[in-house]
Design a protein around this motif. Sequence first.
Motif, mmCIF file in Angstrom:
data_model
loop_
_atom_site.group_PDB
_atom_site.id
_atom_site.type_symbol
_atom_site.label_atom_id
_atom_site.label_comp_id
_atom_site.label_asym_id
_atom_site.label_seq_id
_atom_site.Cartn_x
_atom_site.Cartn_y
_atom_site.Cartn_z
ATOM 1 N N TRP A 11 17.298 28.420 33.692
ATOM 2 C CA TRP A 11 18.723 28.173 33.581
ATOM 3 C C TRP A 11 18.950 26.852 32.878
ATOM 4 O O TRP A 11 18.029 26.057 32.706
ATOM 5 N N ASP A 30 19.834 32.774 47.801
ATOM 6 C CA ASP A 30 21.003 32.356 47.023
ATOM 7 C C ASP A 30 20.543 31.624 45.764
ATOM 8 O O ASP A 30 19.997 30.526 45.856
ATOM 9 N N ASP A 87 22.221 30.001 43.553
ATOM 10 C CA ASP A 87 22.888 28.701 43.408
ATOM 11 C C ASP A 87 22.224 27.644 44.284
ATOM 12 O O ASP A 87 22.031 26.498 43.876
ATOM 13 N N ASP A 88 21.875 28.049 45.514
ATOM 14 C CA ASP A 88 21.198 27.121 46.418
ATOM 15 C C ASP A 88 19.804 26.784 45.882
ATOM 16 O O ASP A 88 19.369 25.627 45.938
ATOM 17 N N THR A 113 18.748 26.776 42.686
ATOM 18 C CA THR A 113 18.826 25.885 41.526
ATOM 19 C C THR A 113 19.188 24.466 41.943
ATOM 20 O O THR A 113 18.659 23.496 41.388
#
Length: 327
Positions: free
Chosen positions: A161, A187, A189-190, A192
Amino acid sequence: MLSGITDNTSDYQIVREMTDGAADRLFAAAELGIPCDETYEVAAALWPFFRRPDELKGAGPYACAIGADLAALFENAAASPEVVRTADQLLKERISAYIDIADKAIRLGPMLHVKAILVTRIPRDDEPEPSEGWAPSDTDRLRIFVKLGPVGRVALGTVKWTAGYGPVRCDELAASFLGQLADVNWDPDDFTAKVESLIWLALAYSVVAVPRDRERLRAGADTMRCRMDRSARRGWKRFTLFQVERLKAPANKFGRTESGESEGWELTRRISVSGHFKMQPYGPRSEQRKVIFVSAHYRGPVDGAPLHRISKARALPNEALPGRQTA
C-alpha cells in the motif's frame, strides 16, 4: 527479463539481474506513460540493495534486522510526531529501507507471520516531471511492501500500500494465506497502522541507538556471492546478501514495563493518554535524542469528567473485508 542467466549463474547474480530488469521496466513504463505489471514493484524496490556503492548516487539504502525482543517492545505502540519526523528524515537520505523481522515475532493468527518490510519513497502522481532526475521532497509518498507467509516456510506473499493513500492490495499468495486466516475480524486498516508504527519506531531507533545495541552483520564478498558450490551456500548462513545491521533492545527496554502499561499519573486535564514512543532530549543543552516509551496514563484530576471510549466498528463475519483484493 533474465536474458543473461546461465546454468553457471549464482543465486546472488540472478537476484541482481532480476531487480535490474524490473527497475528498467518500471522506468520505461513511467517515461512512456503506460501501465506496468505491478508484480515488478517489489523487485524494483530492492534494486538499490543489490548495487555497489559506486553504482549509486548519494547514500545507499538502509537495512536492519530486529529480533523478537525488540518487536515485542514496539508492538501495539504509537509513535510521536518527532519519532515519525526522525524516521522520515532517514528515508529522505536513504530513499529505501528494508526491515528483516525474526520468525514468529509478528504473528497474524496462529499460522502466519510477517518476515520483512520494505519501504521506499516515491513522488506524487501529480508532481511535475523533474528536468534533472528526481530528488526527495516533503510531498513524497511512501510505498510499503510487507512479506508474509506461513510459519516455518518462506514468506512469499506480498501485501502493499501507499501510506495515507489508496487501498491495501495483496498478491495471489498473500490473498490465499489471509483467506485462510481463522480471525474473521482481521482488519487491514489496523494492520497497516501497526506496520507503519513499527517502521517509524525501528528507523527512528536506528538513528539514535548506541553502538552496543547495534551489530553490523557481515555481507559476503563478491567472490563468494558469485560461487554456486555447496560450501558457498553453507557460508551464506553466516553472511547477508547486502549490508544489514542488527538492532538490539536497550537494557532499560526504553523504560517500558513488562505489561507495556503503568498504573498512571495525573496532570491538569482529565484525558486518557495511550502508551507511545517519543524522542527524549538529553545531554548537554538537551542536544541529543534517545527513544523512550511513555506508559499509558491519565491526565487530570481524579474527580474530573468521566472518560468515554469509542470502539471502532468492524465488518461482520459474512461481509467482504476491505483491502482483500489481489494485485
